[in-house]
Scaffold this motif. Sequence first.
Motif, mmCIF file in Angstrom:
data_model
loop_
_atom_site.group_PDB
_atom_site.id
_atom_site.type_symbol
_atom_site.label_atom_id
_atom_site.label_comp_id
_atom_site.label_asym_id
_atom_site.label_seq_id
_atom_site.Cartn_x
_atom_site.Cartn_y
_atom_site.Cartn_z
ATOM 1 N N GLU A 406 0.581 -1.021 -0.252
ATOM 2 C CA GLU A 406 -0.024 -0.023 0.012
ATOM 3 C C GLU A 406 0.323 0.812 0.237
ATOM 4 N N THR A 433 -0.535 -2.241 -13.136
ATOM 5 C CA THR A 433 -1.739 -2.141 -12.599
ATOM 6 C C THR A 433 -0.217 -1.913 -11.108
ATOM 7 N N ARG A 435 -1.002 -3.803 -7.512
ATOM 8 C CA ARG A 435 -2.075 -5.264 -6.807
ATOM 9 C C ARG A 435 -1.746 -6.161 -7.510
ATOM 10 N N GLU A 438 -6.342 -6.453 -8.434
ATOM 11 C CA GLU A 438 -7.131 -5.966 -8.765
ATOM 12 C C GLU A 438 -8.403 -5.996 -9.917
ATOM 13 N N GLN A 439 -9.628 -6.166 -9.545
ATOM 14 C CA GLN A 439 -10.657 -6.437 -10.379
ATOM 15 C C GLN A 439 -11.990 -5.178 -11.226
ATOM 16 N N ARG A 440 -10.936 -3.592 -10.448
ATOM 17 C CA ARG A 440 -11.123 -2.793 -10.625
ATOM 18 C C ARG A 440 -10.113 -2.057 -10.942
ATOM 19 N N ILE A 441 -10.435 -1.065 -11.925
ATOM 20 C CA ILE A 441 -9.127 0.025 -11.969
ATOM 21 C C ILE A 441 -9.559 1.062 -11.807
ATOM 22 N N ALA A 473 -0.210 -8.748 -9.675
ATOM 23 C CA ALA A 473 0.303 -7.111 -9.994
ATOM 24 C C ALA A 473 0.789 -6.764 -11.356
#
Lengths: 528, 329
Positions: A406, A433, A435, A438-441, A473
Motif C-alpha cells: 500500500e 496495475t 497490486r 485488482e478487479q477494478r481499475i 500485479a
Amino acid sequence: MSEPTAFGIDLGTTLSVVAQVNQAGSPVVLPNAEGSPTTPSMVFFDGDTATVGSLARESLATQPELVVQLVKRHMGSPWSFDYKGISYRAEHVSAVILRKLLADAQLLAGPVSQAAVTVPAYFNDPMRIATRRAAELAGIEVLGLLSEPTAAALAFGYARRPAGATGVVVDLGGGTFDVTVMDYDGHDLAVRATGGDYYLGGANFDKVLFDYFVEQFRAAHGLDINDADSLSIDECTQVSHDWLLRATRAKHDLTSGERTTVLLQAAGLLLRVEVGRDTFLARSRPLLDEVTEKIIDVLAAAGVAPKDVNFVLAVGGSTRIPAVRERVQQIFGRPPDTSVRPDEAVALGAALFAAQRQLEQGSALVMEPAARDYLENLTVTDVAAHTLGISAFDASAVSEAGAGTEVSGGRVMVPLLPRNTQLPFDIRQTFYTMRPGEQRIMIPILEGEEADPELCTRIGQVVVDGLPACRPAHQEVLVTMRLDRDGILRVGAADVATGVAATTTIVHAHQQVSADAADLAVRALAVR
Amino acid sequence: MPLTWRSGPWQSGSESEVASPEMSHPAGTERPGDWYSLLRVDPVATTEQISAAVERLSRQANALSITAPERARQLRDQIRTMKRDLLSGAEQRERYDHQLAAQGMNQLAAQGTKEPGIQAGDPTGMPAGQPAPVTPAPPTASPAAPPAPPGWGQPPGSGQPAAWGQPPGWGQPAAWGQAPGQAGSSPQPLSVRAQGLMSRVAQFLQTGWTCSACGFGALPTDKFCPKCGSKIQSGLPDSPASHGHAHEASASPAAPSPAAPSPAAPSPAAPSPAAPAPAHGSPVPSGPVPPGPGAPGRALGAESAFCYKCRSRVEPGDVFCARCGAIRA
C-alpha cells in the motif's frame, strides 16, 4: 422552406451577439427584437416567464435577487440559482439566454436550427460541455465550439486576408479574459498558444468603482452598505446592485471622458461622488497588471517576442477602457487594431466558422463564389488551453515501498496532453496495475499544470471494471486520450490482458443528471 | 451554573450529532441562531414556507456574491446550517425549536432580571429594524402579577407555586434555562409536555398573545386556539380590524374582559407598570384570563406532530391545530 444559413453565437458573460453569413458571403450581426446588436446576458425570473436582456438588467435595480448575471463564470460548476423549487445550473440559465437570442434572430433570418457557439479560449472541458449542453437545451444543433479569440481572428482575417502574419488577440470581455497568439497564412489559421482567466473582465473593473463608492460613502456618512449591522440583506442587495449599475455607467463615461459624477443613495442618505479617470486607473492597476502578466505568459509559451507580432487585435468591450489599450500598446509598441468592432468580432467569426462547418458537411449554403471558395479552404487549428493527464503512482515511490504494498503517497500527475498542443490530438500510454487481484481499475483524469495531483483539477475518471480476481500485479493498462477539435475530451482505458475496456466523455458529477427538472423547466419557461 | 441547551437533559442525541448555535452561526452574522426571524417566517411555518424563504435567501446570497462576497459567504454558511436545522426532517427541526426556545428563555431571563420590559430589537429573535411586538413584562417584575394557581407554570415536580405565565424556574434567574425542578439540583430529564410548554411559554413571552376564550398563550399567526379550538378573528396585531388572540384592549389594563369570568383569576401576561400601554387592537391582554379546566399546560403529552388535515406543525400538548382548528388525531 427557407435556405440554410450559417449562424454564429457569441454567448458572452455580459453581452451576447448573434451573427449570420449573408448571401454575399459577409458575416453580419443580427439585431435583437429591441433593435440592439447586443443583448445583455441577464435573465430576470418572474413567475413562469424569463425575461432576457435589457429589461432584465433594468430589474437589477429593483429585484436583484431575481436576476441572474455573469452566469458564464459558473459554467461547468455546481453553482445553481434556485427558483420555485428548481435549481437552475449555469447551462440552464444560458439555455434561456440562447432561447431569447434564437427567437430574436428568427424574426429576421427565419428558423435557426444549427449554429456555432463560442467559448473563452481558456474554458476547460467541463465548461465546454456545459456550453454545448446549454445550446442543446435551447434547441440548437451545435456545429462546433470555437474559442472566442480564434473567432475574432477569423473575422479579422476574413476581412484582411493576412499572409504569413503572426497576430495576438487580446480579448477582454465582460467577465473573461483570453490572450491567443496565432499564425495566419492565407486560408490557414493556426493557434500557437492561448491563456487567460475566466474571472477577469469588465465586471472586475465595475467592482473597482463600486468599492470606491462604498469607501466614499463610508467616509462621508459612516455607513458601510456591505456591513450586516448597517443594512439588512434586502436593502444591501438592492442598494449594492443599484450602485453596481451606476459603477458600470461611470466606467463607460470614463472611457470617453475624464471625469464623471455619480449620485449614490442608501438608507435615506445621499452622496454625490466625483470620479476621475486617474482615480479609476490607479484603482484598476492590479487588474491591468494581471492583464499584462497573462499576455507576457502567453507570448512566452508561443515563443514569440512582442516585436515579432504583426497585428494585435483588441476584442471584447473592456478593451475600450483607455488604460487597457495603453497597456497593450506598452507591451507591443503599437496600438491595438480595432477595425473589427470589439463587441461583434467574436460573433462574426463564429458565423464564418459555422459556414465553414456547414460547407464541410455538404450543406447548400447560398453565397458568393469567392467567399464560398475561401471558406471551403479555410482551416482553423486550435490548441488545448490546459494540460491534461491522469493521476498515477510514481514508479520510484512504488519501488521504494515495495511492489504490491500500500502506497499512500507518491501519486503524481502524468501529463498526457500538454497545454498548447494543437487539436485534434490523440495519445496512448501504457500504465501498470500495482497490486495483485485488482478487479477494478480507477483512473482519475486531471487538468492542470502542477505535478502534484492535489493541486490539479480532477475533471473525471475512467473505471475499468469486471476484471478477473486472480490477476498478478503489474498488468498492462492502456490509456488513450483524445481531445477533438472542439476541445471535448474523451478518455479510454483498456486492460491489455483481458481486453476489458472503458471510455468516458468527461462530465462532472453534477452534470450527469440527464433530463432533470431544470431541463424541463427551461423548455417550459416563456422567454421574452 | 446556568444550563445550556448543549448539556440540557432533554437534549436528545449526543453532542456530536447536533452543532451548537455558536458553531452554526458565525460571529457577525445577523441575529445568530434565530433562523425564523432571518427567514421572516413564523416558527410554526410549514416546510414549504421555509423552503421558499430559504430559496429567496439563497438567491440573495447569489446576488450579493457579486457586490459583497464576504457577506454572501456568511449568508451561504447560514443557509447551509438552516437547511440542516429546519429542512432535514421533523425531528431535527423539533430539536432546533427546543434549542431556540431555551436560548430565548435564557435571553429573556437575563433581560427579566434587569429590565421590566423588553424593547423592540432586543434579543427576542426579532430582526433589526422590524418592530417587535409589545411584550408584557416578566411577571416577577410586575407587582400586579397574581399568584399562580396550582400546577400552572410550575415545573413538574416543583412544589413551589410560580407566577402566571412563568416558565419553569421563573424567579430564579440562576436557574434559567434549566430543566424544571432542576435549580440547584442534579439535572432531570424534561418531559415532552414540559418541553412543549416551555416552547409555548417562550413564544408567548415574545408575543404576549392569549386566547380570548381560555387564556391560552398563543402566537399571532394562530388561527385557532391550540388548546380549546376557538376561532381567532384576525391573526395579526397590526391589523386595524384585529381582535387578535387576546381580549379587546381597553384603556385600563385591569378592565375585565367579557371572556374573563373571574376577575381574580391571574393573567398570564399582566402588563407591568413599566410596560407600554397597550394600543387599541394590541395583543396585550387587558384583563385577567381564567386558566380554565386543565390550565394552560398541555392536556396531551404526545410528541410534536403534524396536523392530519393541513400538515401544519402541531406542538406537543396542542389539542387543536392552530392553523386549521382540526382536532389532533
